[in-house]
Scaffold this motif. Structure first.
Motif, mmCIF file in Angstrom:
data_model
loop_
_atom_site.group_PDB
_atom_site.id
_atom_site.type_symbol
_atom_site.label_atom_id
_atom_site.label_comp_id
_atom_site.label_asym_id
_atom_site.label_seq_id
_atom_site.Cartn_x
_atom_site.Cartn_y
_atom_site.Cartn_z
ATOM 1 N N CYS A 18 12.985 -12.122 6.046
ATOM 2 C CA CYS A 18 13.826 -12.574 4.948
ATOM 3 C C CYS A 18 15.217 -12.986 5.439
ATOM 4 O O CYS A 18 15.807 -13.930 4.918
ATOM 5 C CB CYS A 18 13.958 -11.483 3.884
ATOM 6 S SG CYS A 18 12.432 -11.207 2.954
ATOM 7 N N SER A 21 15.415 -16.588 6.601
ATOM 8 C CA SER A 21 15.043 -17.667 5.688
ATOM 9 C C SER A 21 15.903 -17.620 4.437
ATOM 10 O O SER A 21 16.464 -16.588 4.084
ATOM 11 C CB SER A 21 13.566 -17.569 5.314
ATOM 12 O OG SER A 21 13.312 -16.410 4.559
ATOM 13 N N SER A 22 16.010 -18.761 3.788
ATOM 14 C CA SER A 22 16.757 -18.851 2.544
ATOM 15 C C SER A 22 16.119 -19.919 1.674
ATOM 16 O O SER A 22 15.363 -20.770 2.157
ATOM 17 C CB SER A 22 18.226 -19.200 2.817
ATOM 18 O OG SER A 22 18.318 -20.457 3.477
ATOM 19 N N LYS A 23 16.406 -19.884 0.399
ATOM 20 C CA LYS A 23 15.880 -20.871 -0.543
ATOM 21 C C LYS A 23 17.011 -21.794 -0.975
ATOM 22 O O LYS A 23 18.118 -21.347 -1.241
ATOM 23 C CB LYS A 23 15.238 -20.174 -1.741
ATOM 24 C CG LYS A 23 13.996 -19.378 -1.384
ATOM 25 C CD LYS A 23 13.409 -18.675 -2.600
ATOM 26 C CE LYS A 23 12.093 -17.988 -2.262
ATOM 27 N NZ LYS A 23 12.249 -16.973 -1.200
ATOM 28 N N LYS A 24 16.719 -23.095 -1.014
ATOM 29 C CA LYS A 24 17.717 -24.091 -1.373
ATOM 30 C C LYS A 24 17.136 -25.110 -2.341
ATOM 31 O O LYS A 24 15.930 -25.331 -2.374
ATOM 32 C CB LYS A 24 18.215 -24.825 -0.119
ATOM 33 C CG LYS A 24 19.020 -23.978 0.841
ATOM 34 C CD LYS A 24 19.552 -24.821 1.989
ATOM 35 C CE LYS A 24 20.413 -24.005 2.932
ATOM 36 N NZ LYS A 24 20.951 -24.844 4.036
ATOM 37 N N LYS A 75 12.760 -27.480 -4.546
ATOM 38 C CA LYS A 75 13.131 -26.130 -4.134
ATOM 39 C C LYS A 75 12.382 -25.852 -2.844
ATOM 40 O O LYS A 75 11.155 -25.972 -2.795
ATOM 41 C CB LYS A 75 12.748 -25.103 -5.201
ATOM 42 C CG LYS A 75 13.205 -23.669 -4.876
ATOM 43 C CD LYS A 75 12.867 -22.728 -6.018
ATOM 44 C CE LYS A 75 13.385 -21.322 -5.744
ATOM 45 N NZ LYS A 75 13.060 -20.388 -6.862
ATOM 46 N N GLU A 77 12.100 -23.564 1.047
ATOM 47 C CA GLU A 77 12.438 -22.392 1.854
ATOM 48 C C GLU A 77 12.824 -22.891 3.238
ATOM 49 O O GLU A 77 12.084 -23.672 3.854
ATOM 50 C CB GLU A 77 11.265 -21.437 1.957
ATOM 51 C CG GLU A 77 11.583 -20.180 2.768
ATOM 52 C CD GLU A 77 10.407 -19.217 2.845
ATOM 53 O OE1 GLU A 77 10.583 -18.031 2.550
ATOM 54 O OE2 GLU A 77 9.298 -19.680 3.206
ATOM 55 N N THR A 79 13.756 -21.788 7.049
ATOM 56 C CA THR A 79 13.624 -20.664 7.978
ATOM 57 C C THR A 79 14.176 -21.046 9.341
ATOM 58 O O THR A 79 13.890 -22.136 9.856
ATOM 59 C CB THR A 79 12.145 -20.260 8.142
ATOM 60 O OG1 THR A 79 11.601 -19.949 6.852
ATOM 61 C CG2 THR A 79 12.012 -19.041 9.040
ATOM 62 N N TYR A 93 11.411 -26.337 7.210
ATOM 63 C CA TYR A 93 11.472 -26.510 5.760
ATOM 64 C C TYR A 93 10.068 -26.426 5.174
ATOM 65 O O TYR A 93 9.145 -27.072 5.663
ATOM 66 C CB TYR A 93 12.086 -27.863 5.402
ATOM 67 C CG TYR A 93 13.565 -27.965 5.691
ATOM 68 C CD1 TYR A 93 14.507 -27.864 4.666
ATOM 69 C CD2 TYR A 93 14.022 -28.174 6.990
ATOM 70 C CE1 TYR A 93 15.862 -27.963 4.931
ATOM 71 C CE2 TYR A 93 15.382 -28.275 7.262
ATOM 72 C CZ TYR A 93 16.287 -28.163 6.232
ATOM 73 O OH TYR A 93 17.629 -28.264 6.494
ATOM 74 N N ILE A 96 8.616 -25.220 -1.876
ATOM 75 C CA ILE A 96 8.246 -24.183 -2.840
ATOM 76 C C ILE A 96 7.808 -24.827 -4.148
ATOM 77 O O ILE A 96 6.764 -24.481 -4.703
ATOM 78 C CB ILE A 96 9.428 -23.222 -3.102
ATOM 79 C CG1 ILE A 96 9.805 -22.490 -1.807
ATOM 80 C CG2 ILE A 96 9.081 -22.220 -4.208
ATOM 81 C CD1 ILE A 96 11.045 -21.629 -1.932
#
Length: 216
Positions: A18, A21-24, A75, A77, A79, A93, A96
């Protein structure tokens, strides 16, 4: 190996995953452009939510099938890749969700907008038009008679327009200009769906409605 150790190991592994990784939310423009990577190529143009500038995108988005001529809001993810190849990206990338797909921009500052309604009025001798440049926080265009300009601040769907000014040429249909400028002063938010941009007051009443115009 005890079950307790396995649980702890799984938690540590999950936490590590986690942290990398991030969500954008990102926007994709409707056409690829020439760009220079290892060799000349065609790149997507992307813009992160909250940013004002388009940037070249040299990577791939896992699970995303791009179709020329459409704007996208995605949207994803993102990483971080440990020890990427020398000529490879340090980010991966993964799609999502496709939040929106449209033939017209899903963001304000692309092309121009033709005013088709001001409050209850939808018939004009000459339609006003609007152009927005969020990189400069500017909105300008034509009132149906005079040129106008102002400062604009946009955050999420909230809008603040200030320092409104216009030229002072005399016009036959001055009531359209007056209604347009008065409406601009009261805008506090917007919605953008399909080919319609709606500029709203604080009570969500539609003050100005626009259709998308092609790139100038």
């Amino acid at each position: 190996m005890s079950s307790k150790f396995l649980v702890v190991f799984a938690i540590v592994l999950f936490s590590f995953s986690c942290s990398n990784s991030s969500k954008k939310i990102i926007y994709i423009a409707d056409a690829k452009v020439d760009c220079e990577g290892v060799a000349p190529q065609k790149c997507l143009q992307i813009k992160e939510e909250g940013k004002t500038d388009w940037t070249y995108f040299y990577d791939q988005i896992e699970g995303f099938d791009y179709e020329k001529g459409f704007f996208y809001k995605l949207k994803v993810e993102v990483t971080k890749i440990e020890n990427p190849a020398a000529d490879g990206s340090s980010l991966h990338y993964k799609l999502i969700e496709v939040l929106a797909k449209s033939k017209v921009p899903i963001i304000l500052d692309e092309g121009s907008w033709l005013v088709t309604r001001i409050k209850n009025r939808d018939s004009f001798g000459r339609n006003p038009f609007i152009k927005i440049d969020l990189s400069q926080n500017e909105i300008n265009g034509n009132t149906s008679c005079n040129r106008f300009s102002a400062k604009i601040a946009v955050k999420n769907n909230k809008v603040d327009i200030s320092e409104l000014s216009s030229t002072e040429m005399l016009c036959k249909d001055i009531d359209v200009e007056s209604a347009f400028l008065e409406a601009l002063k009261s805008i506090s938010s917007y919605t953008l769906n399909e080919e319609k941009l709606q500029l709203l007051d604080e009570n969500k009443n539609v003050l100005i409605e626009c259709d998308y115009l092609k790139h100038e």
